[in-house]
Design a protein around this motif. Sequence first.
Motif, PDB file in Angstrom:
ATOM      1  N   PRO A 126       0.798  -1.241   0.000  1.00 49.13           N
ATOM      2  CA  PRO A 126       0.000   0.000   0.000  1.00 49.13           C
ATOM      3  C   PRO A 126       0.820   1.275   0.000  1.00 49.13           C
ATOM      4  CG  PRO A 126      -0.044  -1.056   2.160  1.00 49.13           C
ATOM      5  CD  PRO A 126       0.605  -2.032   1.232  1.00 49.13           C
ATOM      6  N   ASP A 127       2.066   1.209   0.462  1.00 54.06           N
ATOM      7  CA  ASP A 127       2.901   2.415   0.491  1.00 54.06           C
ATOM      8  C   ASP A 127       3.750   2.560  -0.761  1.00 54.06           C
ATOM      9  OD1 ASP A 127       4.464   0.220   1.095  1.00 54.06           O
ATOM     10  OD2 ASP A 127       5.816   1.324   2.421  1.00 54.06           O
ATOM     11  N   ARG A 128       3.486   1.720  -1.761  1.00 55.72           N
ATOM     12  CA  ARG A 128       4.249   1.760  -3.005  1.00 55.72           C
ATOM     13  C   ARG A 128       3.308   1.995  -4.187  1.00 55.72           C
ATOM     14  NH1 ARG A 128       7.661   2.911  -0.850  1.00 55.72           N
ATOM     15  NH2 ARG A 128       9.612   2.006  -0.221  1.00 55.72           N
ATOM     16  N   GLN A 129       3.620   2.954  -5.019  1.00 51.10           N
ATOM     17  CA  GLN A 129       2.880   3.160  -6.256  1.00 51.10           C
ATOM     18  C   GLN A 129       3.663   2.468  -7.365  1.00 51.10           C
ATOM     19  OE1 GLN A 129      -0.213   4.614  -6.816  1.00 51.10           O
ATOM     20  NE2 GLN A 129       0.121   3.678  -8.822  1.00 51.10           N
ATOM     21  N   LEU A 130       3.246   1.251  -7.698  1.00 49.41           N
ATOM     22  CA  LEU A 130       4.003   0.493  -8.693  1.00 49.41           C
ATOM     23  C   LEU A 130       3.831   1.108 -10.075  1.00 49.41           C
ATOM     24  CD1 LEU A 130       3.443  -3.268  -7.820  1.00 49.41           C
ATOM     25  CD2 LEU A 130       5.252  -1.733  -7.073  1.00 49.41           C
ATOM     26  N   PRO A 131       4.903   1.178 -10.838  1.00 48.79           N
ATOM     27  CA  PRO A 131       4.786   1.670 -12.214  1.00 48.79           C
ATOM     28  C   PRO A 131       4.117   0.628 -13.094  1.00 48.79           C
ATOM     29  CG  PRO A 131       7.018   0.896 -11.804  1.00 48.79           C
ATOM     30  CD  PRO A 131       6.288   0.822 -10.488  1.00 48.79           C
ATOM     31  N   ARG A 132       3.558   1.086 -14.195  1.00 46.11           N
ATOM     32  CA  ARG A 132       2.902   0.187 -15.148  1.00 46.11           C
ATOM     33  C   ARG A 132       3.925  -0.168 -16.225  1.00 46.11           C
ATOM     34  NH1 ARG A 132      -2.340  -0.546 -14.639  1.00 46.11           N
ATOM     35  NH2 ARG A 132      -2.778   1.457 -13.661  1.00 46.11           N
ATOM     36  N   LYS A 133       4.485  -1.373 -16.147  1.00 41.58           N
ATOM     37  CA  LYS A 133       5.563  -1.762 -17.045  1.00 41.58           C
ATOM     38  C   LYS A 133       5.280  -3.104 -17.698  1.00 41.58           C
ATOM     39  CE  LYS A 133       9.349   0.579 -14.557  1.00 41.58           C
ATOM     40  NZ  LYS A 133      10.696   0.393 -13.965  1.00 41.58           N
ATOM     41  N   MET A 134       5.983  -3.363 -18.802  1.00 42.73           N
ATOM     42  CA  MET A 134       5.924  -4.685 -19.423  1.00 42.73           C
ATOM     43  C   MET A 134       6.969  -5.577 -18.770  1.00 42.73           C
ATOM     44  SD  MET A 134       7.799  -4.403 -23.155  1.00 42.73           S
ATOM     45  CE  MET A 134       9.493  -3.816 -23.352  1.00 42.73           C
ATOM     46  N   LEU A 135       6.774  -6.885 -18.947  1.00 40.92           N
ATOM     47  CA  LEU A 135       7.759  -7.829 -18.440  1.00 40.92           C
ATOM     48  C   LEU A 135       8.178  -8.759 -19.565  1.00 40.92           C
ATOM     49  CD1 LEU A 135       7.760  -9.508 -14.962  1.00 40.92           C
ATOM     50  CD2 LEU A 135       8.601 -10.730 -16.970  1.00 40.92           C
ATOM     51  N   GLN A 136       9.391  -8.547 -20.042  1.00 40.92           N
ATOM     52  CA  GLN A 136      10.073  -9.427 -20.990  1.00 40.92           C
ATOM     53  C   GLN A 136      11.487  -9.576 -20.458  1.00 40.92           C
ATOM     54  OE1 GLN A 136       9.561  -8.938 -25.368  1.00 40.92           O
ATOM     55  NE2 GLN A 136       8.750  -6.911 -24.858  1.00 40.92           N
ATOM     56  N   TYR A 187     -22.042  -7.570 -27.411  1.00 43.14           N
ATOM     57  CA  TYR A 187     -21.309  -6.727 -26.474  1.00 43.14           C
ATOM     58  C   TYR A 187     -20.211  -5.993 -27.223  1.00 43.14           C
ATOM     59  CZ  TYR A 187     -23.509  -9.452 -22.743  1.00 43.14           C
ATOM     60  OH  TYR A 187     -24.425 -10.048 -21.919  1.00 43.14           O
ATOM     61  N   GLU A 188     -20.004  -4.752 -26.850  1.00 40.31           N
ATOM     62  CA  GLU A 188     -18.931  -3.965 -27.460  1.00 40.31           C
ATOM     63  C   GLU A 188     -17.723  -3.990 -26.537  1.00 40.31           C
ATOM     64  OE1 GLU A 188     -17.734  -1.567 -30.808  1.00 40.31           O
ATOM     65  OE2 GLU A 188     -19.573  -2.685 -30.419  1.00 40.31           O
ATOM     66  N   LEU A 189     -16.644  -4.598 -27.006  1.00 34.30           N
ATOM     67  CA  LEU A 189     -15.398  -4.624 -26.249  1.00 34.30           C
ATOM     68  C   LEU A 189     -14.573  -3.395 -26.599  1.00 34.30           C
ATOM     69  CD1 LEU A 189     -14.394  -8.363 -26.835  1.00 34.30           C
ATOM     70  CD2 LEU A 189     -15.732  -7.417 -24.948  1.00 34.30           C
ATOM     71  N   ALA A 190     -13.842  -2.867 -25.631  1.00 31.87           N
ATOM     72  CA  ALA A 190     -13.011  -1.686 -25.871  1.00 31.87           C
ATOM     73  C   ALA A 190     -11.641  -1.884 -25.261  1.00 31.87           C
ATOM     74  CB  ALA A 190     -13.666  -0.438 -25.275  1.00 31.87           C
ATOM     75  N   LEU A 191     -10.609  -1.406 -25.948  1.00 25.84           N
ATOM     76  CA  LEU A 191      -9.259  -1.483 -25.406  1.00 25.84           C
ATOM     77  C   LEU A 191      -9.171  -0.639 -24.139  1.00 25.84           C
ATOM     78  CD1 LEU A 191      -6.952  -1.098 -28.554  1.00 25.84           C
ATOM     79  CD2 LEU A 191      -7.675  -3.206 -27.432  1.00 25.84           C
ATOM     80  N   PRO A 192      -8.474  -1.116 -23.111  1.00 30.67           N
ATOM     81  CA  PRO A 192      -8.301  -0.315 -21.904  1.00 30.67           C
ATOM     82  C   PRO A 192      -7.382   0.875 -22.181  1.00 30.67           C
ATOM     83  CG  PRO A 192      -6.897  -2.233 -21.802  1.00 30.67           C
ATOM     84  CD  PRO A 192      -7.760  -2.397 -23.023  1.00 30.67           C
ATOM     85  N   ALA A 193      -7.546   1.927 -21.397  1.00 27.62           N
ATOM     86  CA  ALA A 193      -6.687   3.099 -21.567  1.00 27.62           C
ATOM     87  C   ALA A 193      -5.290   2.863 -21.030  1.00 27.62           C
ATOM     88  CB  ALA A 193      -7.324   4.306 -20.868  1.00 27.62           C
ATOM     89  N   THR A 194      -5.154   1.908 -20.107  1.00 28.57           N
ATOM     90  CA  THR A 194      -3.867   1.653 -19.470  1.00 28.57           C
ATOM     91  C   THR A 194      -2.910   0.953 -20.422  1.00 28.57           C
ATOM     92  OG1 THR A 194      -4.698  -0.439 -18.576  1.00 28.57           O
ATOM     93  CG2 THR A 194      -4.828   1.513 -17.147  1.00 28.57           C
ATOM     94  N   VAL A 195      -1.653   1.393 -20.423  1.00 35.64           N
ATOM     95  CA  VAL A 195      -0.590   0.737 -21.188  1.00 35.64           C
ATOM     96  C   VAL A 195       0.684   0.732 -20.355  1.00 35.64           C
ATOM     97  CG1 VAL A 195      -1.484   1.314 -23.483  1.00 35.64           C
ATOM     98  CG2 VAL A 195       0.045   2.921 -22.324  1.00 35.64           C
ATOM     99  N   ALA A 196       1.559  -0.192 -20.675  1.00 34.70           N
ATOM    100  CA  ALA A 196       2.882  -0.180 -20.050  1.00 34.70           C
ATOM    101  C   ALA A 196       3.705   0.952 -20.644  1.00 34.70           C
ATOM    102  CB  ALA A 196       3.582  -1.511 -20.304  1.00 34.70           C
ATOM    103  N   THR A 197       4.482   1.620 -19.802  1.00 36.53           N
ATOM    104  CA  THR A 197       5.292   2.750 -20.267  1.00 36.53           C
ATOM    105  C   THR A 197       6.789   2.517 -20.100  1.00 36.53           C
ATOM    106  OG1 THR A 197       5.018   3.824 -18.099  1.00 36.53           O
ATOM    107  CG2 THR A 197       3.449   4.422 -19.846  1.00 36.53           C
ATOM    108  N   GLY A 198       7.157   1.319 -19.748  1.00 35.86           N
ATOM    109  CA  GLY A 198       8.572   0.998 -19.602  1.00 35.86           C
ATOM    110  C   GLY A 198       8.692  -0.496 -19.398  1.00 35.86           C
ATOM    111  N   ALA A 199       9.842  -0.961 -18.938  1.00 35.12           N
ATOM    112  CA  ALA A 199      10.086  -2.381 -18.757  1.00 35.12           C
ATOM    113  C   ALA A 199      10.711  -2.658 -17.389  1.00 35.12           C
ATOM    114  CB  ALA A 199      11.007  -2.904 -19.856  1.00 35.12           C
ATOM    115  N   TRP A 200      10.303  -3.747 -16.789  1.00 32.77           N
ATOM    116  CA  TRP A 200      10.944  -4.176 -15.545  1.00 32.77           C
ATOM    117  C   TRP A 200      12.368  -4.652 -15.828  1.00 32.77           C
ATOM    118  CZ3 TRP A 200       9.170  -2.798 -11.104  1.00 32.77           C
ATOM    119  CH2 TRP A 200       7.789  -2.609 -10.905  1.00 32.77           C
TER     120      TRP A 200
END
Length: 214
Positions: A118-128, A201-214
């Motif tokens: 809870p005290d960490r704001q994890l970044p949104r990243k890809m994992l390769q 049903y209409e599916l839509a891409l989420p707005a969230t994307v990875a912006t870097g890499a682990w």
Amino acid sequence: MSKSPAARFLMPLSEYNRIYQVAHGTIGDVGDAHRACMFFNAFGAYVLSKHYKIPARVVAGAFGLCVSDRPDVAFFGHHTDGRLSSSSDGFHMWVQTETHVLDFMAPIFPEVFGSLLPDRQLPRKMLQKLIAAEAAGASSLAATGDFVTFPDLNLTNQLVDNFFNRPANGDLIMVAEAWFGSRRTKQKRSFAMQNDLGEVYELALPATVATGAW
């Protein structure tokens, strides 16, 4: 003749995000991380094998990722006395190729681990990650991006069988592939899916994307 060293990534960030967004858009809001990891990575392995011609398979077991240099470590599975193990009610599933470990669920780690860190704001990243870069064990996860896997073959076979024994899961993989389309075409932002009752049903891409890499 010696083999050339593997590249750090199998695909650029934009293409990774495309697979992630289509998978996420297909299954909608993710309430169960275990269900999510199976779908995200079953679809990811399918796309890698069919559209990229890169042999890929899903693997289940325990998984650890260092998410800060403190270090803070996020674990999937059972973490007891410094050891990681897995079971049918505590596991992760990822994609493995000859050279890399990939996780197409990684961009939603901020949601998955939000209550645990809870005290960490994890970044949104890809994992390769290169398999050759894997840490020696859970106690060796010291710097951001360090990772370790503990594959369980029997658990993998059980989970894969259970997943594909439900026709709805195979149907969703096919829906996601149809939405994904061709690598050479622009990704559609939405897609119409029809259920067994004929409801659309209409599916839509989420707005969230990875912006870097682990």
